[in-house]
Design an enzyme around this catalytic site. Structure first.
Site, PDB file in Angstrom:
ATOM      1  N   CYS A 340       0.863  -0.988  -0.187  1.00 15.65           N
ATOM      2  CA  CYS A 340      -0.088  -0.155  -0.163  1.00 15.65           C
ATOM      3  C   CYS A 340       0.925   1.210   0.194  1.00 15.65           C
ATOM      4  CB  CYS A 340      -1.179   0.033   1.309  1.00 15.65           C
ATOM      5  SG  CYS A 340      -2.468   1.077   0.996  1.00 15.65           S
ATOM      6  N   HIS A 434      -3.809  -5.128   1.140  1.00 14.53           N
ATOM      7  CA  HIS A 434      -3.489  -5.583   2.461  1.00 14.53           C
ATOM      8  C   HIS A 434      -4.207  -6.937   2.707  1.00 14.53           C
ATOM      9  CE1 HIS A 434      -2.267  -1.651   3.885  1.00 14.53           C
ATOM     10  NE2 HIS A 434      -3.444  -1.180   3.557  1.00 14.53           N
TER      11      HIS A 434
END
Length: 512
Positions: A340, A434
């Site tokens: 991310c 994630h």
């Protein structure tokens, strides 16, 4: 019935989240329809669930874990207000899963009535739908400077008539003074709801502790409902990366002759640090969080985790010398992973008029991509494959997206529709997903490749590690601790009947 309980704490990280989860698991085992609740959570560690409108929404990771303890799919009402700090002075406000505003000390008072109304309504709906709701407080109820507008601790308890127990971490020291002081700083109406205490993280002979428990009972008129022992195996799903210490979990011995050493950069605004927990469940994999450039040089795999403020944390990497250590690690052909915000830092350039509002800044230049931030936040569940057939599941929470990329750059993953996700260039890997490493087969293949690139020829991946099973074992352990070490009969009476009448007032009490 429509029972309830508030688990408050003497401090942050006193054990409220795990005790709430443990009580939820104990009740779930008894066949009680139970749900968790936290009116307001301040954390950059969030999970993604699909809301009633079909869109992805965020709630605190701890409430997702507590939902699992109840045997439930996470519900946005379990954590109606989530504050995600982007700096020391401002937080993004996530209301019932959706980012709606940015809050500062200056405008929080104006927003607070709306947030409280949403939280109270969510709790009322849950209490109508479930037999018991176990609520978790935030910080400490004795933060008397915040009591006036509180809707998370005693403000919530007063609004809903919730009996309250206070948990304290004895490992920090001063637990008896903290418990007594917590009650004594509350006004009479708040004190009337505080029914007793739970000691957390005790090591040693319980008999040595008993005189203190007896005295605490005498001076407060409130019992201790039990003493939870220190338990090394409770480390999964930490709400705050600071709860980890330096090494995650208890690394099991390797199946082969080599260990893998994983260094995770502890960014100032780290988010979803739980992404690396799945790696730490593997035998022979040592995962540590660090801010030392020298420790990156010795690592087999370096991880840049998520960040709530990518550009600011990238600047910090450069100021501390960690950026040079990361690029040197990659230049040596050693494995590097960005997740991310960490993935975004690997780009040639980052264009950010949204989060940091710093415009265009150079990235680390380790992947031939550019990142642009969009005011619309991507929040969704994700599923797809790696290497064409290995199933991978995860979730996305980000404002930045890949706006330009070398067309020859291979993706790390593919969405279910076949479009690419993330990137890989040599030993450098990156993804916005994630939770991807909770997919067992993908995690094993990734670690096998890391070992090859790092020259750890004696490392062998374990074929039988199941992350979902490890999480269930943690939840069962929490339930076991509650059943074995707390007075569950007394807890049940408290949940069913409310706070006992006639609890004494402890002076001085907060002024009205």
């Amino acid at each position: 019935m429509s029972g309830g309980l508030l688990v408050a704490g003497t401090t942050s990280d006193a054990g409220k989240s795990v005790l709430t989860a443990g009580i939820c698991r104990w009740l779930h085992r008894r066949g009680v329809r139970v749900a968790p609740f936290k009116a307001q959570n301040m954390s950059n560690n969030s999970a993604v669930v699909v809301g009633p409108d079909g869109r992805g929404g965020e709630l605190g990771r701890a409430q997702a874990m507590q939902a699992a303890a109840c045997g439930l799919t996470p519900d946005l009402r379990f954590n109606p207000v989530l504050l995600k700090p982007g700096s020391d002075h401002a937080s993004q406000v996530v209301l019932l899963g959706a980012a709606v505003d940015t809050v500062t000390a200056g405008n929080f008072r104006e927003l607070r009535p709306r947030l409280a109304e949403t939280a109270y309504a969510a709790l009322a709906e849950l209490r109508a739908a479930y037999e018991v709701v176990i609520c978790e407080g935030a910080g400490s109820p004795a933060e008397i400077n915040l009591r006036g507008g509180d809707y998370v601790n005693m403000g919530l308890a007063r609004h809903a008539g919730l009996p309250t127990i206070v948990v304290g971490d004895i490992d920090r020291g001063g637990v008896f003074a903290s418990m007594f002081g917590t009650v004594a700083l509350l006004d009479a109406a708040d004190q009337a709801l505080v029914a007793g205490f739970v000691i957390n993280k005790f090591r040693g002979d319980r008999g040595l502790l008993q005189p203190g428990l007896d005295m605490l009972h005498r001076v407060t008129g409130r019992p201790a409902y039990g003493v939870l022992p220190w338990e090394l195996d409770l480390w999964l799903d930490a709400e705050d990366s600071l709860a980890y210490g330096r090494v995650l979990g208890r690394p099991a011995a390797p199946r082969g002759t080599d260990w893998l050493d994983v260094a995770v950069v502890r960014l100032p605004r780290i988010s979803n640090a739980t992404d690396v927990e799945a790696l730490a469940t593997e035998p022979g994999v040592r995962v540590r969080l660090t801010v030392e450039p020298a420790e990156l040089a010795a690592a087999d795999l370096v991880v840049l985790p998520g960040s709530k403020s990518t550009v600011a944390d990238l600047a910090w990497l450069r100021e501390t010398g960690l950026a040079d250590a990361v690029t040197a690690h990659a230049a040596a052909g050693r494995p590097l992973l960005g997740i991310c915000g960490g993935f975004q830092m690997l780009a040639r350039a980052i264009h950010d008029p949204v989060e940091s509002r710093r415009g265009s800044v150079p990235g680390l230049g380790l992947l031939p991509i550019e990142i642009t931030f969009d005011p619309r936040k991507t929040v969704r569940r994700a599923s797809g494959t790696a290497d064409g057939y290995v199933p991978v599941h995860g979730y996305e929470i980000h404002h930045g997206y890949v706006s330009a990329a070398d067309p020859a750059l291979p993706p790390l993953l593919r969405h279910a529709d076949g479009t690419g996700e993330g990137a890989r260039l040599g030993a450098v890997h990156g993804t916005h997903w994630h939770g991807a490493f909770e997919s067992d087969e993908f995690r094993r293949r990734f670690l096998t490749e890391v070992a090859r690139l790092a020259g750890r020829t004696g490392f062998k991946v374990a074929p039988d590690t199941e992350f979902a099973a490890a999480r269930e074992r943690t939840l069962d352990l929490l339930g076991d601790l509650v059943e074995e070490h707390l007075d569950t009969d007394a807890l049940w009476r408290l949940i069913e009947a409310g706070p006992p009448p006639g609890l004494p007032f402890i002076p001085p009490g907060a002024p009205h």
